[in-house]
Design a protein around this motif. Sequence first.
Motif, PDB file in Angstrom:
ATOM      1  N   VAL A 167       0.833  -1.199   0.000  1.00  0.00           N
ATOM      2  CA  VAL A 167       0.000   0.000   0.000  1.00  0.00           C
ATOM      3  C   VAL A 167       0.872   1.255   0.000  1.00  0.00           C
ATOM      4  O   VAL A 167       0.654   2.184  -0.783  1.00  0.00           O
ATOM      5  CB  VAL A 167      -0.964   0.005   1.214  1.00  0.00           C
ATOM      6  CG1 VAL A 167      -1.710   1.328   1.328  1.00  0.00           C
ATOM      7  CG2 VAL A 167      -1.937  -1.161   1.126  1.00  0.00           C
ATOM      8  N   THR A 168       1.864   1.261   0.863  1.00  0.00           N
ATOM      9  CA  THR A 168       2.746   2.424   0.979  1.00  0.00           C
ATOM     10  C   THR A 168       3.464   2.707  -0.332  1.00  0.00           C
ATOM     11  O   THR A 168       3.437   3.839  -0.836  1.00  0.00           O
ATOM     12  CB  THR A 168       3.776   2.208   2.105  1.00  0.00           C
ATOM     13  OG1 THR A 168       3.073   1.993   3.332  1.00  0.00           O
ATOM     14  CG2 THR A 168       4.703   3.392   2.246  1.00  0.00           C
ATOM     15  N   ILE A 169       4.091   1.699  -0.882  1.00  0.00           N
ATOM     16  CA  ILE A 169       4.861   1.885  -2.120  1.00  0.00           C
ATOM     17  C   ILE A 169       3.935   2.212  -3.286  1.00  0.00           C
ATOM     18  O   ILE A 169       4.245   3.062  -4.121  1.00  0.00           O
ATOM     19  CB  ILE A 169       5.744   0.655  -2.390  1.00  0.00           C
ATOM     20  CG1 ILE A 169       6.831   0.571  -1.312  1.00  0.00           C
ATOM     21  CG2 ILE A 169       6.358   0.701  -3.783  1.00  0.00           C
ATOM     22  CD1 ILE A 169       7.606  -0.734  -1.289  1.00  0.00           C
ATOM     23  N   GLY A 170       2.780   1.574  -3.338  1.00  0.00           N
ATOM     24  CA  GLY A 170       1.810   1.873  -4.402  1.00  0.00           C
ATOM     25  C   GLY A 170       1.342   3.316  -4.358  1.00  0.00           C
ATOM     26  O   GLY A 170       1.301   4.003  -5.383  1.00  0.00           O
ATOM     27  N   GLN A 174      10.603   7.065  -1.596  1.00  0.00           N
ATOM     28  CA  GLN A 174      10.050   8.141  -2.426  1.00  0.00           C
ATOM     29  C   GLN A 174      11.065   8.615  -3.454  1.00  0.00           C
ATOM     30  O   GLN A 174      10.732   8.831  -4.617  1.00  0.00           O
ATOM     31  CB  GLN A 174       9.586   9.290  -1.533  1.00  0.00           C
ATOM     32  CG  GLN A 174       8.831  10.383  -2.243  1.00  0.00           C
ATOM     33  CD  GLN A 174       9.731  11.441  -2.830  1.00  0.00           C
ATOM     34  OE1 GLN A 174      10.812  11.726  -2.337  1.00  0.00           O
ATOM     35  NE2 GLN A 174       9.281  12.049  -3.903  1.00  0.00           N
ATOM     36  N   GLU A 175      12.311   8.766  -3.065  1.00  0.00           N
ATOM     37  CA  GLU A 175      13.340   9.264  -3.988  1.00  0.00           C
ATOM     38  C   GLU A 175      13.635   8.266  -5.096  1.00  0.00           C
ATOM     39  O   GLU A 175      13.790   8.641  -6.255  1.00  0.00           O
ATOM     40  CB  GLU A 175      14.618   9.615  -3.224  1.00  0.00           C
ATOM     41  CG  GLU A 175      14.488  10.815  -2.309  1.00  0.00           C
ATOM     42  CD  GLU A 175      14.106  12.111  -3.022  1.00  0.00           C
ATOM     43  OE1 GLU A 175      14.398  12.259  -4.229  1.00  0.00           O
ATOM     44  OE2 GLU A 175      13.507  12.979  -2.372  1.00  0.00           O
ATOM     45  N   ALA A 235       0.160   7.697   2.310  1.00  0.00           N
ATOM     46  CA  ALA A 235       1.221   6.695   2.152  1.00  0.00           C
ATOM     47  C   ALA A 235       2.205   6.772   3.304  1.00  0.00           C
ATOM     48  O   ALA A 235       2.581   5.740   3.881  1.00  0.00           O
ATOM     49  CB  ALA A 235       1.957   6.907   0.821  1.00  0.00           C
ATOM     50  N   ASN A 236       2.612   7.975   3.657  1.00  0.00           N
ATOM     51  CA  ASN A 236       3.562   8.132   4.764  1.00  0.00           C
ATOM     52  C   ASN A 236       2.932   7.771   6.105  1.00  0.00           C
ATOM     53  O   ASN A 236       3.585   7.180   6.963  1.00  0.00           O
ATOM     54  CB  ASN A 236       4.123   9.551   4.778  1.00  0.00           C
ATOM     55  CG  ASN A 236       5.099   9.774   3.644  1.00  0.00           C
ATOM     56  OD1 ASN A 236       5.795   8.873   3.212  1.00  0.00           O
ATOM     57  ND2 ASN A 236       5.148  11.000   3.139  1.00  0.00           N
ATOM     58  N   GLU A 288      13.544   5.749   5.704  1.00  0.00           N
ATOM     59  CA  GLU A 288      13.229   4.728   4.699  1.00  0.00           C
ATOM     60  C   GLU A 288      12.102   5.187   3.783  1.00  0.00           C
ATOM     61  O   GLU A 288      12.151   4.961   2.568  1.00  0.00           O
ATOM     62  CB  GLU A 288      12.866   3.418   5.384  1.00  0.00           C
ATOM     63  CG  GLU A 288      14.055   2.732   6.031  1.00  0.00           C
ATOM     64  CD  GLU A 288      13.682   1.552   6.895  1.00  0.00           C
ATOM     65  OE1 GLU A 288      14.548   0.675   7.071  1.00  0.00           O
ATOM     66  OE2 GLU A 288      12.533   1.496   7.404  1.00  0.00           O
ATOM     67  N   LEU A 289      11.087   5.844   4.339  1.00  0.00           N
ATOM     68  CA  LEU A 289      10.001   6.374   3.511  1.00  0.00           C
ATOM     69  C   LEU A 289      10.536   7.383   2.496  1.00  0.00           C
ATOM     70  O   LEU A 289      10.164   7.360   1.325  1.00  0.00           O
ATOM     71  CB  LEU A 289       8.921   7.031   4.381  1.00  0.00           C
ATOM     72  CG  LEU A 289       8.029   6.077   5.167  1.00  0.00           C
ATOM     73  CD1 LEU A 289       7.214   6.841   6.198  1.00  0.00           C
ATOM     74  CD2 LEU A 289       7.125   5.291   4.219  1.00  0.00           C
TER      75      LEU A 289
END
Length: 121
Positions: free
Chosen positions: A8-11, A73-74, A56-57, A68-69
């Motif tokens: 979910v976060t990465i998506g 993102q980068e 997401a964060n 890591e978040l």
Amino acid sequence: MTLPVPLVTIGLLALSNVFMTFAWYGHLKFKAAPLLVVIFVAWGIALFEYMLQVPANRIGHGRFSAAELKTIQEVLSLTIFCAFSALWLGEPIRPAHILGFSLIALGAGVIFLAPGLPAGD
């Protein structure tokens, strides 16, 4: 069925980066557009980016550290930018770009793998 937090976060971060990239660089294809119009359109696009990035964060924090978040993102930002640059702007990705982005990705690997370094937890 609940999706895993990393997915979910990465998506959500990937989708937010698509909006961010268009907000920041999409206008480069429309050089004749007045700057004020471009700014307001970019703000409108960025609203959708924030509507995806903030959740997401929130969802990801705890499973991932803030560092890591940001690293995720980068890396997503560079990956999406490569596709955007080639497909939207028609600017090819050159070997120097690949090398530079790879070095950044290597740095991201250090954040997650930290070989030989204490985790700091």
